[in-house]
Scaffold this motif. Structure first.
Motif: not given
Length: 377
Positions: A168, A197-200, A203, A226-227, A229-230, A235
């Motif tokens: 991650t 998870a921030e940029t995708g 995934l 975070t993962l 939620n993605a 959320q």
């Protein structure tokens, strides 16, 4: 509609099966549930278990739609031995129980992630049940602890599910591919994915590799919440920042919880694991399959890999085919497994002794004292 009428129509497979299929309900489970359905019970999957109660997802007997109810989780019988329900379990609910809906029975588990209990206990702690894929989250924000990754892999294999390593926070580093190569060397045959998870990034590939039920495990700060939620698309978990300097997590997740994913399937998020004590031995052989294969090529079948001639393990260590760090990691985990086995055997022996003592005490209590006179000799 009563629970009994629901049992014969919905729980028998059609209505309940179609509604619960995104949660992993199968034709096999439907067959296993037939006797419970005849008793007027309702199938459900446990999404969260805490403090003697659980959130259970079921098909509403009246509307046929998914809903979640709170249920009492008194100890029930699971298979051949008593078991306590945990997140991911399929259960039979008694909706008419008083004072609240109760778990009446536990369906057999296909798989279970079990780690050694805290401290010196030889008991196992079930983290999640009926899992197809174990996602091992490893943060790229710090240099991965390869020994700990090996522990997680052994834990995943032991569960009966398929492991998948997820590296991650790839958006924070520039050498993610080099780290992946290092992890792949200690995880032969296991997919190792790099995601953010921030940029995708990554995934879509991760979703394609996940089974019907996936469980996310790892240390605090690995980015599990975070993962989650993605993957859920919104959320569902609170996210806290890691500590600056050491990137340590703050235990955002405090209990194991199951979430439905867009397009079907579910994900079980788990709290960060500080200790990864193994509870069994088969997973160790799978996580270190190449060592097991080398041992099979030794000249002597009972080779201790210390000084015997024709030892394939020592030869691999000498020519660098087998890394010394990996060999030492294997030996350490093997010693832990042997300790657990010895503790478990000792506990079972102590239980047997206590049983014998109790039966002897009860037998003595059933002997009536003699109050008559002896017959003349």
């Amino acid at each position: 509609m009563s629970s009994s009428s629901f049992s014969s129509s919905a729980a028998g497979g059609s209505a309940a099966g179609s509604v619960l299929s995104p949660y992993g309900w199968t034709a096999e489970l439907s067959e296993q549930f037939e006797l419970f359905a005849e008793a007027g019970l309702v199938p459900a999957r446990l999404a969260r278990v805490d403090r003697g109660q659980a959130d259970a997802v079921l098909a509403d007997p009246g509307t046929g739609e998914l809903r979640t109810v709170r249920a009492d989780t008194r100890p029930v019988s699971g298979g051949a031995a008593p078991a306590n329900p945990c997140t991911g379990d399929w259960v039979a609910l008694d909706l008419a129980a008083e004072p609240m809906t109760a778990v009446a029975a536990l369906l057999p588990r296909r798989s279970a992630i079990i780690r050694k209990g805290a401290g010196k206990s030889s008991e196992g702690q079930v983290l999640a049940a009926n899992v197809d894929t174990v996602l091992i989250a490893v943060s790229l924000a710090l240099d991965p602890d390869l020994g700990r990754v090996e522990r997680f892999l052994a834990l995943a294999y032991e569960s009966g599910a398929e492991p998948l390593v997820v590296l991650t926070k790839s958006d924070l580093v520039g050498d993610a591919e080099f780290v992946r190569e290092d992890v792949e060397r200690i995880a032969p045959g296991v997919p190792v994915l790099v995601v953010s998870a921030e940029t995708g990034a990554g995934l879509d590939v991760l979703r394609a590799c996940m089974g019907a039920t996936s469980a996310l495990i790892g240390q605090s700060g690995a980015g599990k919440s975070t993962l989650t939620n993605a993957l859920a698309g919104h959320q569902v978990m609170t996210v806290q920042r890691t500590r600056e300097g050491d990137e340590k997590g703050r235990h955002t997740t405090t209990t194991r919880e199951l979430f439905a994913l867009p397009g079907g399937g579910v994900l079980i998020d788990t709290p960060g694991l500080r200790g990864v004590g193994l509870y069994g031995g088969e997973g160790l052989q799978q996580a270190f399959a190449e060592i097991d294969e080398l041992a099979g090529r030794c000249r002597f079948p009972d080779c201790s890999h210390l000084s015997e001639p024709g030892c394939a393990v020592r030869a691999a260590l000498a020519d660098g085919t087998l890394a010394q760090r990996r060999w030492e990691s294997y030996l350490k985990l093997q010693r832990e497994n042997e300790w657990i086995a010895a503790r478990t055997d000792a506990r079972l022996a102590a239980d047997r002794v206590r049983g014998w003592k109790q039966r002897s005490k009860e037998a003595r209590g059933n002997i009536r004292p003699w109050h008559g006179r002896r017959a003349p000799s």
